[in-house]
Motif scaffolding. Structure first.
Motif, PDB file in Angstrom:
ATOM      1  N   ALA A 219     -23.577  -4.228 -31.683  1.00  0.00           N
ATOM      2  CA  ALA A 219     -23.517  -3.174 -31.063  1.00  0.00           C
ATOM      3  C   ALA A 219     -21.967  -2.669 -30.816  1.00  0.00           C
ATOM      4  CB  ALA A 219     -24.108  -3.133 -29.642  1.00  0.00           C
ATOM      5  N   VAL A 224     -20.388   4.750 -31.603  1.00  0.00           N
ATOM      6  CA  VAL A 224     -21.172   5.677 -31.118  1.00  0.00           C
ATOM      7  C   VAL A 224     -22.018   6.851 -32.041  1.00  0.00           C
ATOM      8  CG1 VAL A 224     -22.311   6.962 -28.858  1.00  0.00           C
ATOM      9  CG2 VAL A 224     -20.848   5.098 -28.686  1.00  0.00           C
ATOM     10  N   CYS A 300     -17.394   1.478 -23.530  1.00  0.00           N
ATOM     11  CA  CYS A 300     -19.044   1.843 -23.641  1.00  0.00           C
ATOM     12  C   CYS A 300     -19.986   0.694 -23.010  1.00  0.00           C
ATOM     13  CB  CYS A 300     -19.280   1.611 -25.237  1.00  0.00           C
ATOM     14  SG  CYS A 300     -18.405   2.720 -26.157  1.00  0.00           S
ATOM     15  N   TYR A 302     -23.886  -1.478 -23.206  1.00  0.00           N
ATOM     16  CA  TYR A 302     -25.134  -1.815 -24.156  1.00  0.00           C
ATOM     17  C   TYR A 302     -25.915  -2.478 -23.009  1.00  0.00           C
ATOM     18  CZ  TYR A 302     -27.845  -3.330 -27.879  1.00  0.00           C
ATOM     19  OH  TYR A 302     -29.001  -3.431 -28.865  1.00  0.00           O
ATOM     20  N   LEU A 311     -30.874   2.803 -20.229  1.00  0.00           N
ATOM     21  CA  LEU A 311     -29.713   2.350 -21.161  1.00  0.00           C
ATOM     22  C   LEU A 311     -30.473   1.393 -22.258  1.00  0.00           C
ATOM     23  CD1 LEU A 311     -26.771   1.998 -18.937  1.00  0.00           C
ATOM     24  CD2 LEU A 311     -27.499   3.876 -20.232  1.00  0.00           C
ATOM     25  N   HIS A 312     -31.517   1.190 -22.130  1.00  0.00           N
ATOM     26  CA  HIS A 312     -32.175  -0.121 -22.964  1.00  0.00           C
ATOM     27  C   HIS A 312     -32.021   0.103 -24.570  1.00  0.00           C
ATOM     28  CE1 HIS A 312     -34.902  -3.217 -24.906  1.00  0.00           C
ATOM     29  NE2 HIS A 312     -35.610  -1.979 -25.472  1.00  0.00           N
ATOM     30  N   ARG A 314     -29.397   0.737 -26.151  1.00  0.00           N
ATOM     31  CA  ARG A 314     -28.598   1.821 -26.678  1.00  0.00           C
ATOM     32  C   ARG A 314     -27.200   1.884 -26.505  1.00  0.00           C
ATOM     33  NH1 ARG A 314     -30.646   7.230 -23.988  1.00  0.00           N
ATOM     34  NH2 ARG A 314     -28.745   8.246 -25.122  1.00  0.00           N
ATOM     35  N   THR A 316     -24.050   3.150 -25.504  1.00  0.00           N
ATOM     36  CA  THR A 316     -23.434   4.687 -24.681  1.00  0.00           C
ATOM     37  C   THR A 316     -22.223   4.767 -24.467  1.00  0.00           C
ATOM     38  OG1 THR A 316     -24.009   3.690 -22.666  1.00  0.00           O
ATOM     39  CG2 THR A 316     -25.494   4.643 -23.801  1.00  0.00           C
ATOM     40  N   ASP A 320     -22.193   9.972 -23.121  1.00  0.00           N
ATOM     41  CA  ASP A 320     -23.603   9.483 -22.925  1.00  0.00           C
ATOM     42  C   ASP A 320     -24.236   9.224 -21.523  1.00  0.00           C
ATOM     43  OD1 ASP A 320     -24.840   9.832 -25.689  1.00  0.00           O
ATOM     44  OD2 ASP A 320     -23.486   8.334 -26.356  1.00  0.00           O
ATOM     45  N   GLY A 329     -30.137  13.120 -19.815  1.00  0.00           N
ATOM     46  CA  GLY A 329     -30.250  12.623 -20.891  1.00  0.00           C
ATOM     47  C   GLY A 329     -30.218  13.944 -22.082  1.00  0.00           C
ATOM     48  N   ARG A 331     -28.111  16.075 -23.961  1.00  0.00           N
ATOM     49  CA  ARG A 331     -26.587  15.915 -24.567  1.00  0.00           C
ATOM     50  C   ARG A 331     -25.988  17.213 -24.798  1.00  0.00           C
ATOM     51  NH1 ARG A 331     -25.090  12.944 -29.107  1.00  0.00           N
ATOM     52  NH2 ARG A 331     -23.627  11.827 -28.024  1.00  0.00           N
TER      53      ARG A 331
END
Length: 761
Positions: A219, A224, A300, A302, A311-312, A314, A316, A320, A329, A331
């Protein structure tokens, strides 16, 4: 399920009677009880000496990783700890009793003992912990260590996992102390749990964590996902550039504060700039949310938490997070919110109103650089309402109003004052005591209160019910009733009513939230507030503490609030992390210096050190702290610190609540007369007594005997030392070097100097 263990459970270990350079080993059959008994009995001598290995299942009787087949012990070398916030390794392990209490609560069998380098007079813990465990190989050892330290860190035991812990054939010295006198300070604790350490579970967990860490690494390496071309149409200009600008302007501090505002709990920061958080919905308490610097340089997140978590799974970035937590959520909606018109006209108009005295708003500072010459054309077209110079007219100094101190020499009308303190020392309880003292007009905290004041206490961290408990306990301890407050104390919690006076703008520059500041001013004027206490300062804004321009903007805005309301402003600020025992000053304030530079007074809180506790004769130094003014631009510095003590108060609902009250440093000479000194001099003159408190013939023992001081009381030796020091400084006693006839070593003895004259000490 793990096997049940007892003191009779067998252990096969290896021993060497020689020093660390020797590699010959002798396997021996022990029981857990025999090993624990051996670890509880230190020998005297240098550090290098007999040692043991974690196992005795040897191919050959030589010390090497290849010769050790299996092992019987996990051993933790406790000589350093990790700073939760910075991830730095700090000398000295966490307090031994704290670590042992946690291990015992986990049901772990262990024996913990201090090591050769442990010095009870230094604020650094050094110890070793032996934990029985059937280890088939080194990989299992590493898995158990990772498992154990993860559990310890989750419970606040930030012991550092040093590399020696995982060395398969690491030698471990048997307990030793440097000299006979150190035997008294050797410490040992042990615990017998019901079950052996569950090695298979730890190995399985290590495999799961390895998969998780690999997922994190993947990740981190990925950027992103960027918006599609279609998405760009939802904002003014290019959405991609809007998002990039937002991400660059909202760094680590913004990401962390956003998570914490949503209930995420900071766990620790350990290496590689990874910050670990526990989600508010987590049942396991595992720090499954990671904050890190991503592939594009943005901070970011994770998350490993369940699929129900927002946030699972993802990656971000700051944009985000904005979209998830502020726009559900969406965007597109988040991008539209960032596409605002140029704010400069509104800022300039606000500046004109500020100059006319209508509202408070500050124009952001321009970027520093070489100044351009001003042309005649620009002068002719300049707006004279923006900036005006004021001529100083002659005035009579006698007509100037005196400074209006409202609380000791710390709070003054029309100025900002700052309190700097580390976490957990008692600053919030001190602030509650200050608020009650000002509202009641009674000097319950040892500070001068000219008259009862209207006080607004705004705690931005704790819930309102907890604040009420603390206030009730403080009122009970200080004997206050509601009529004493007279309706002059206002109380708010950041959980119910937040406070944000400044933000980081789209361009990355700090911007004042003028409507919020104006609302604070209006409420203070309406309630006729004399003092506003904001705790902590970091929760009053959303700009970087390390940005001096941002701190200058925020601190000056509070100065304008103080001036417009004719009130005193108190901002409570956290200190940077420092080593145990290090003195905190105004320079220790976290972040940029602009805040403390702008403040007119800065008081600093320091917890009593172990050495100070010894001098004062108190047992628990963590119950005491001192306050002193490190910066007073408007008054001479105070000559002495003001000491406070934390008291435990039982409320009628059976809650136990901590309360701060003034405490007086003990005066060793209180009640001591010239006759007492002459009797001490006569007793010392009759023999030979040492200056070293560790000596059997210490002069302090003479002082306690002559003055009938109970030598078993905690403060007695401290008082004797203070009396000796004072009499040596006065010349009534002197120190001389002599040769000890028995050891032939030079020692320092106490002799009579100038005999005391009756009536003069």
């Amino acid at each position: 399920m793990s096997d049940i263990i007892t003191l009779e459970s067998p252990l096969l270990l290896s021993f060497s009677a020689s020093g660390k350079t020797a590699t010959d080993l002798t396997p021996k059959n022990y029981t857990i009880g025999q090993l624990f008994d051996r670890l509880a009995k230190p020998t005297v001598g240098p550090k290098d000496g007999s040692y043991y290995l974690r196992g005795g299942d040897l191919i050959e009787p030589k010390r090497s990783d290849a010769n050790l087949r299996t092992a019987e012990l996990i051993i933790l070398d406790g000589d350093s700890r990790i700073d939760r916030e910075t991830g730095e390794i700090i000398p000295g392990a966490p307090p031994m009793d704290f670590v042992c209490d946690v291990l015992s609560s986990l049901g772990i069998t262990y024996c913990c003992h201090t090591t050769h380098s442990y010095d009870p007079d230094a604020p650094l813990w050094k110890y070793r912990i032996a934990i029985p465990a059937k280890l088939p190989n080194q990989a299992a050892l590493v898995a158990c260590l990772d498992d154990l330290f993860e559990v310890l860190h989750k419970r606040g035991v930030m012991l550092n996992n040093v590399k020696e812990n995982s060395k398969w054939a690491q030698l471990w010295f048997l307990p030793r102390v440097p000299h006979p006198a150190a035997l008294a300070s050797f410490k040992v604790r042990s615990n017998m749990g019901s079950w052996a350490y569950d090695v298979p579970r730890a190995v399985a967990r290590a495999a799961m964590l390895a998969d998780r860490e690999a997922e994190i690494a993947q990740a981190i390496a990925k950027p992103v996902p960027q918006p599609t071309k279609q998405f760009e149409n939802y904002s003014v200009g290019q959405a991609v550039s809007v998002i990039e600008t937002f991400n660059k302007a909202h760094g680590l501090a913004w990401v962390r504060s956003t998570l914490e505002a949503q209930g995420y709990r900071f766990a620790y920061h350990r290496g590689d700039q990874l910050y670990r958080y526990v989600a508010p919905s987590s049942e396991s308490g595992d720090p499954g949310v990671v904050v890190f610097k991503g592939a594009l340089g943005d901070w970011c997140c994770y998350s490993h938490h369940g699929a129900h978590h927002p946030l699972h799974g993802r990656l971000t970035d700051p944009f985000d997070l904005l979209a998830i937590f502020e726009h559900g959520g969406d965007r597109k909606a988040a991008a539209r919110s960032l596409a605002q018109p140029d704010p400069l006209p509104a800022i300039l108009n606000a500046a004109r109103q500020f100059n006319s005295g209508n509202i408070l708003s500050i124009v952001p500072k321009p970027v520093s650089g070489s100044a351009k010459p001003v042309s005649d054309e620009s002068i002719a077209g300049a707006d004279e309402s923006l900036v005006r110079a004021t001529l100083l007219e002659p005035f009579d100094p006698a007509t100037l109003p005196p400074r209006q101190w409202i609380y000791g020499r710390h709070l003054i009308r029309q100025f900002v004052s700052v309190t700097v303190a580390p976490g957990g020392v008692g600053k919030s309880s001190l602030l509650i005591g200050d608020a009650l003292a000002m509202a009641s007009g009674k000097p319950i905290m040892g500070q001068i209160v000219p008259a009862p004041l209207r006080v607004w206490l705004w705690n931005l961290e704790d819930p309102i019910q907890e604040l009420k408990r603390r206030i009730a306990a403080a009122m009970q301890h200080h004997g206050l009733v509601w009529s004493d407050l007279g309706g002059r104390l206002y109380l708010d919690s950041g959980r119910d009513q937040g406070l944000c006076t400044a933000i980081t703008g789209r361009s990355g520059t700090p911007e004042l939230v003028a409507p919020v500041v104006d609302a604070v001013v209006a409420e203070m004027q309406r309630r006729q507030i004399d003092a506003l206490l904001a705790d902590p300062f970091v929760s009053t804004h959303q700009v970087s503490e390390n940005d001096n321009n941002a701190m200058d903007l925020v601190s000056k805005s509070w100065g304008h609030v103080a001036q417009r309301t004719n009130a005193a402003i108190e901002l409570v600020h956290h200190s940077r992390k420092q080593q145990d025992g290090a003195e905190l000053t105004a320079e220790s304030a976290r972040g940029g210096k602009a805040l403390t530079d702008a403040a007119r007074t800065v008081r600093v809180l320091n917890r009593m050190t172990a050495l100070e506790a010894d001098k004062a004769g108190v047992e628990n130094n963590r119950l005491f702290f001192r306050v002193y003014s490190d910066k007073q631009n408007l008054a001479p510095p105070l000559e002495h610190s003001t000491w406070y003590k934390l008291h435990d108060v039982a409320l009628p609902n059976l809650d136990q609540v901590g309360v701060v009250a003034p405490w007086q440093w003990p005066d060793a000479f209180s009640g001591v007369t010239t006759s007492d000194l002459r009797r001490v001099q006569a007793a010392i003159d009759a023999g030979t007594y040492r200056a070293d408190p560790r000596a059997d013939l210490w002069a302090g023992n003479v002082v306690m005997r002559v003055l009938a001081i109970d030598s078993t009381a905690p403060a007695s030796k401290a008082k004797a030392r203070l009396l000796l020091t004072g009499w040596i400084k006065s010349g009534a006693l002197v120190q001389e070097a002599e040769t000890d006839p028995r050891t032939r070593k030079t020692v320092t003895v106490i002799r009579v100097g100038d005999w005391a004259i009756e009536g003069v000490i």
